[in-house]
Scaffold this motif. Structure first.
Motif, PDB file in Angstrom:
ATOM      1  N   UNK A   1      37.520  35.031  41.536  1.00  0.00           N
ATOM      2  CA  UNK A   1      38.980  34.577  41.577  1.00  0.00           C
ATOM      3  C   UNK A   1      39.616  35.446  41.453  1.00  0.00           C
ATOM      4  N   UNK A   2      39.576  36.323  39.980  1.00  0.00           N
ATOM      5  CA  UNK A   2      40.538  36.728  39.762  1.00  0.00           C
ATOM      6  C   UNK A   2      40.727  38.172  40.391  1.00  0.00           C
TER       7      UNK A   2
ATOM      8  N   UNK B   1      58.339  45.049  42.278  1.00  0.00           N
ATOM      9  CA  UNK B   1      58.279  43.728  42.419  1.00  0.00           C
ATOM     10  C   UNK B   1      57.049  43.787  41.456  1.00  0.00           C
ATOM     11  N   UNK B   2      55.596  44.646  41.614  1.00  0.00           N
ATOM     12  CA  UNK B   2      54.709  44.132  40.806  1.00  0.00           C
ATOM     13  C   UNK B   2      54.214  44.966  39.672  1.00  0.00           C
TER      14      UNK B   2
ATOM     15  N   UNK C   1      41.592  46.086  35.134  1.00  0.00           N
ATOM     16  CA  UNK C   1      43.121  46.013  35.810  1.00  0.00           C
ATOM     17  C   UNK C   1      43.359  45.480  37.456  1.00  0.00           C
ATOM     18  N   UNK C   2      44.405  45.869  38.072  1.00  0.00           N
ATOM     19  CA  UNK C   2      44.759  44.956  39.319  1.00  0.00           C
ATOM     20  C   UNK C   2      45.309  46.733  39.862  1.00  0.00           C
ATOM     21  N   UNK C   3      44.224  47.104  41.008  1.00  0.00           N
ATOM     22  CA  UNK C   3      45.102  48.133  41.852  1.00  0.00           C
ATOM     23  C   UNK C   3      45.788  48.007  42.718  1.00  0.00           C
ATOM     24  N   UNK C   4      47.405  49.038  42.531  1.00  0.00           N
ATOM     25  CA  UNK C   4      47.789  49.019  43.944  1.00  0.00           C
ATOM     26  C   UNK C   4      48.140  49.980  44.859  1.00  0.00           C
ATOM     27  N   UNK C   5      47.935  50.082  45.924  1.00  0.00           N
ATOM     28  CA  UNK C   5      47.763  51.167  47.009  1.00  0.00           C
ATOM     29  C   UNK C   5      48.876  51.028  47.834  1.00  0.00           C
TER      30      UNK C   5
ATOM     31  N   UNK D   1      43.587  44.698  30.726  1.00  0.00           N
ATOM     32  CA  UNK D   1      42.911  43.518  31.884  1.00  0.00           C
ATOM     33  C   UNK D   1      43.987  43.331  32.164  1.00  0.00           C
ATOM     34  N   UNK D   2      44.270  42.588  33.263  1.00  0.00           N
ATOM     35  CA  UNK D   2      45.299  42.487  34.134  1.00  0.00           C
ATOM     36  C   UNK D   2      46.491  43.341  34.268  1.00  0.00           C
ATOM     37  N   UNK D   3      46.939  44.769  33.790  1.00  0.00           N
ATOM     38  CA  UNK D   3      47.622  45.523  33.966  1.00  0.00           C
ATOM     39  C   UNK D   3      48.012  46.081  35.441  1.00  0.00           C
TER      40      UNK D   3
END
Length: 543
Positions: free
Chosen positions: A185-186, A128-129, A108-112, A82-84
């Motif tokens: 809100x996450x 950066x991410x 986790x967080x998706x980065x397109x 979680x959070x990666x």
């Protein structure tokens, strides 16, 4: 069909809450909204996938749930938690769709990422991410050959360290997975914006975006459960990921994903083959489809009932053409990564379509046109489009590690879009350009888009871009750059004709005093004309 006034009056966030499984004020996971909540029906189709070679796949929501559960377990086995941040660098592949949903499931967080990015663009975003994992293929990973990075890489067309293919690896895990109890809100997605100046910024989308963006999906796009939806934008961009992919899935519709280059006739074939009822593409695509001619279109049985467009203003000629030949106007929409789609023409309504207009503000939000002091401008005056964030309803949670940039965009509780518009007497918004693209000439503030739209109505013009050129007397004059259709050739006579055309059709203070013909315009990766480079060139000439 209802009227716009009825839509505004009857809209209720309480009713919207009934459309989602999660709690917008508590536990909310986007993956449940776009996949799992529809999977109880084993026959409900989620995706028709096809590539340019004719390979086809049909995915039910049940299959999508099972494969994304397996992928979630696979990601956990790789140490992703979680959070990666998990980045995706692929085309319109089902492996990408599965990766996106699985990433959300584990919190986790998706980065397109866009496949047309070069090494510098990719490494800036990944660095950066602070990405933990990049899911990509052999072709794309070559761009990183000479780069230093610490994130892991998973190839969808390669082998793992155990000699397994991507699907062998994924399918070795259980089809059961308990979705992470993320808070509304996450962060769910970090989408890097392609601004005209400065380095890209990572705009954070909250998990509850399936709730806050629902009014756009339901009313403007008017996606219904029995729709067959086809959106052309790439999943590397916010409109391709959100409205063109997550939106139809969140409403339980069938989604067509076509992996192949844009070819107008191929689009008609896809629309016919899958009996698409709801379609979304960029204005450039619609113009190219129109250019194929009515005889080509008549070869196909097109069933589209709802046309959607976004990205740049849509000229009236195209809107009228589709209305005449398909019985339905194209409904133009306006928005941005940070604010969502907040000014629209609404497919759910019986509303007048004014070709060239962005439409009317979205229900549930407070949208305004503000001057530089934060005051509302009068109808007919140019102001900056702004969204009131005081109620916390927006899907946007700021920029990744960049609070300074967020503060630059805020004026009190208003988020400033950077885009200018004016309202007519009926309340319709008309795009006037970027805030830094405004031309100030002899006391007039002139938005370039209106001049460009006028030029685009001339049969000689393929594309137009308008900027302010320095002028000692007026401060600036309007200068137009024009790419001509193949049927016309540059000449001084044509320059004069085009100037008079705008002067006659638009106004005496907005017509271009100078015109320059170009072979092509500088553009962003997403195809938007970079006016600021043309303007920069004009200012550098004066130095």
């Amino acid at each position: 069909m209802m009227k716009y006034e009825e839509l505004i009056e009857n809209f209720s966030w309480t009713e919207t809450r009934r459309q989602v499984v999660g709690d917008p004020d508590g536990v909310f996971n986007l993956a449940i909204e776009i996949c799992d909540k529809w999977a109880d029906d084993p026959n409900r189709i989620a995706v028709y996938w096809e590539d340019e070679a004719g390979k086809e796949e049909v995915w039910t929501y049940k299959k999508l749930k099972e494969k994304t559960n397996q992928m979630a377990n696979a990601l956990k086995s790789m140490g992703i938690k979680k959070g990666d941040r998990v980045a995706g660098l692929l085309g319109k592949d089902m492996e990408l769709v599965v990766t996106i949903i699985a990433t959300l499931k584990i919190g986790a967080v998706y980065v397109p990422l866009f496949t047309a990015f070069g090494p510098d663009a990719l490494m800036y975003r990944l660095g950066d991410v602070k990405a933990n994992l990049l899911v990509t293929n052999k072709e794309q990973v070559r761009k990183l050959d000479d780069q230093n990075y610490s994130f892991e890489i998973l190839l969808v067309d390669g082998l793992t360290s155990n000699g397994e293919s991507f699907w062998e690896f994924v399918e070795s895990f259980s089809i059961d997975y308990e979705v992470e109890n993320t808070l509304a809100i996450e962060p769910a997605i970090i989408q890097y914006t392609s601004g005209t100046t400065g380095l890209p910024k990572g705009a954070i989308t909250k998990q509850q975006s399936g709730y806050s963006l629902y009014p756009y999906y339901k009313f403007a796009m008017h996606i219904e459960e029995d729709d067959v939806f086809f959106g052309g934008a790439d999943l590397g961009w916010s409109y391709g990921l959100g409205p063109c992919t997550l939106a139809p899935l969140s409403l339980g519709a069938k989604t067509v994903i076509y992996k192949g280059p844009f070819e107008p006739e191929r689009v008609f074939q896809v629309l016919d083959k899958y009996q698409v009822t709801n379609f979304a593409y960029a204005p450039t695509a619609y113009r190219m489809m129109m250019a194929t001619g009515i005889e080509t279109m008549r070869k196909y049985n097109i069933k589209v009932k709802k046309f959607n467009s976004a990205g740049e203003p849509l000229d009236g000629e195209v809107v009228r053409f589709f209305e005449e030949h398909f019985g339905r106007a194209i409904y133009d929409h306006y928005g941005a990564t940070e604010i969502g789609m907040i000014v629209n023409n609404y497919n759910i309504l019986d509303m007048e379509i004014k070709p060239g207009s962005m439409g009317l503000p979205i229900p549930g939000f407070n949208v305004a046109l503000l001057d530089e002091e934060g005051n509302n401008v009068q109808k007919g005056e140019v102001g900056q489009i702004a969204l009131d964030t005081s109620d916390g309803l927006t899907h946007f949670a700021g920029y990744w590690n960049n609070t300074e940039k967020l503060q630059e965009k805020m004026l009190g509780n208003w988020f400033l879009s950077g885009d200018l518009a004016k309202q007519d007497e009926d309340g319709y918004f008309w795009f006037q350009g970027r805030a830094d693209d405004v031309i100030t000439s002899a006391g007039y503030r002139i938005g370039p888009t209106e001049v460009e739209a006028s030029l685009n109505e001339h049969p000689a013009v393929l594309e137009a871009a308008v900027v302010g050129k320095p002028d000692e007397l007026k401060g600036e004059i309007v200068k137009a750059f024009v790419v001509l259709n193949e049927t016309h050739t540059p000449s001084d006579e044509l320059k004069e004709e085009l100037s008079l055309f705008v002067k006659h059709n638009l106004s005496k203070h907005q017509y271009p005093r100078e015109i320059e013909f170009l072979e092509a315009f500088p553009k962003t990766q997403s195809g938007k004309t970079q006016r600021y480079l043309l303007k920069k060139r004009e200012y550098e000439k004066q130095q």
